[in-house]
Motif scaffolding. Structure first.
Motif, short mmCIF file in Angstrom:
data_model
loop_
_atom_site.label_atom_id
_atom_site.label_comp_id
_atom_site.label_asym_id
_atom_site.label_seq_id
_atom_site.Cartn_x
_atom_site.Cartn_y
_atom_site.Cartn_z
N HIS A 17 0.78 -0.28 -3.33
CA HIS A 17 2.20 -0.59 -3.40
C HIS A 17 3.01 -0.25 -2.14
CE1 HIS A 17 1.14 -1.09 -7.60
NE2 HIS A 17 2.25 -1.78 -7.72
N ARG B 193 9.45 -6.90 -15.85
CA ARG B 193 8.73 -8.07 -16.38
C ARG B 193 8.99 -8.03 -17.87
NH1 ARG B 193 4.55 -6.42 -12.34
NH2 ARG B 193 4.67 -7.96 -10.68
N THR C 77 8.79 -12.69 -3.12
CA THR C 77 7.50 -12.07 -3.44
C THR C 77 6.75 -11.80 -2.14
OG1 THR C 77 5.29 -12.44 -4.34
CG2 THR C 77 6.57 -14.40 -3.93
N ASP D 11 3.63 -12.05 -1.92
CA ASP D 11 2.35 -12.78 -1.99
C ASP D 11 2.33 -14.10 -1.20
OD1 ASP D 11 1.59 -10.75 -3.68
OD2 ASP D 11 1.96 -11.90 -5.50
N MET E 195 -2.80 -6.32 -1.05
CA MET E 195 -2.27 -7.02 -2.23
C MET E 195 -2.25 -8.54 -2.03
SD MET E 195 0.84 -4.94 -3.94
CE MET E 195 0.53 -3.67 -5.16
N GLY E 196 -1.72 -9.23 -3.00
CA GLY E 196 -1.60 -10.69 -2.91
C GLY E 196 -1.91 -11.38 -4.23
N ARG E 197 -2.16 -10.59 -5.25
CA ARG E 197 -2.57 -11.09 -6.57
C ARG E 197 -3.74 -12.05 -6.42
NH1 ARG E 197 0.39 -10.44 -11.24
NH2 ARG E 197 2.30 -10.07 -10.10
N GLU F 178 -7.02 -8.37 -2.91
CA GLU F 178 -7.28 -7.76 -4.22
C GLU F 178 -7.85 -8.76 -5.25
OE1 GLU F 178 -3.76 -6.31 -6.18
OE2 GLU F 178 -2.61 -8.12 -5.75
#
Ligand code: F6P
Length: 324
Positions: free
Chosen positions: A255, A72, A127, A129, A171-173, A224
């Protein structure tokens, strides 16, 4: 001859390698020259760009992670960073790019392609997500939900043996797709997602009903990004309501959901979309995410793909309510 750069950026996802392979081999098939850009936008800024051939993507189809690495990049967020990146691409004669990543990747792609219009830019949804508009599924999502599902199955074994309540965080933002599918597939008692306001009282009521039905254990899946907090916070809030019927444990899958060999679905999606991305570039298309909806290939402008998040299907939440 068209020269195509390909890179992966943001959170890696299973199937990214299959997508790289598809882009490289389709480009060669169509008489173009493929280049790999390492570590996403940062590699563009640092000139980590190498020519690829059909062999450089041999035997990677089944591998998780990304052979091109990911990053990033803070530098690419600056005008100076992007100018460096442009200069490096020009140095190699690259006139088209395939970016594989999520919304952060396409935010960068949008800005860059507005500033430098002589380089074509298309994106592929990579991704876990599944939160991008313009595609039914993102590359890596299917593998991630299968990984989450088998991890939760294992947690259920121990939850049952000890009469425990588990809060499992996935996860999944800020999206609840992984939570919802993994929850349905494992018969979770409740699924908490950011798209719906979490009501702790209602959750406790549900758990009490579970006890009354003599269920000896329970699983609550927490996305999350849920508004009531992560799994630890939610467990505390449930405890604070005086719910003590089960011993409680919290498990954060983290992760491990991002790694592993991609499923057949992800390999198929990556292979198809990689080919379609190169074909789109050949046809002069730019500034879009290349996705798949039902059986159709769909182009969605970066702006739209980032702004309008994919919506959760409320029917799936109903399934959790009815079946648990
Ligand atoms: O976007 C993919 C993702 O795995 C999200 O689900 C998660 O919130 C985030 O990336 C984690 O990022 P990092 O690997 O930087 O901790």
């Amino acid at each position: 001859m068209k020269k195509i750069g390909v890179f992966t950026s943001g959170g890696d996802s299973p199937g990214m390698n299959a997508a790289i392979r598809s882009v490289v081999r389709t480009a060669i098939h169509l008489g173009m020259k493929p280049y790999g850009i390492y570590r996403g936008y940062q590699g563009m800024v640092d000139n980590e760009i190498v020519e690829m051939d059909a062999f450089s993507v041999s035997n990677i189809l089944q591998l998780g992670g990304t052979i091109l690495r990911s990053a990033r990049s803070e530098e690419f967020r600056t005008k100076e960073g992007r100018a460096k990146a442009y200069k490096n691409l020009k140095k190699h004669g690259i006139d088209a790019i395939v970016a594989i990543g999520g919304d952060g990747t396409f935010t960068g792609a949008k800005v860059f392609s507005q500033e430098y219009r002589d380089i074509q830019f298309v994106g592929l949804p990579g991704t876990i997500d599944n939160d991008l508009m313009g595609t039914d599924y993102t590359i890596g999502y299917d593998t991630a939900i299968n990984t989450a599902m088998s991890a939760i199955d294992k947690i259920k074994d121990t939850a049952n043996s000890f009469d425990r309540l588990f809060f499992v965080e996935v996860m999944g933002r800020d999206a609840g797709f992984i939570a919802l599918r993994a929850g349905i597939a494992t018969g979770a008692e409740a699924v908490l997602v950011p798209e719906m306001e979490t009501d702790i009282d209602a959750l406790v009521k549900k758990l009490r009903k579970n006890v009354a039905r003599r269920k000896n254990s329970a699983i609550v899946i927490v996305a999350e990004g849920d508004d009531a907090g992560g799994a630890f916070k939610i467990a505390e809030q449930v405890k604070a309501k005086g719910f003590e019927d089960y011993e409680m444990r919290v498990s954060i899958l983290g992760h491990l959901q991002r790694g592993g060999s991609p499923t057949c679905m992800d390999r198929m999606l990556a292979s198809r979309l990689g080919m379609e991305a190169v074909k789109a570039l050949q046809a002069g298309v730019s500034g879009v995410l290349v996705g798949k909806k039902c059986k159709d290939i769909v182009y969605t402008p970066f702006e739209k793909a980032i702004k309008n998040k994919q919506k959760l299907n409320p029917l799936l939440l109903e399934i959790v309510e009815i079946l648990s």
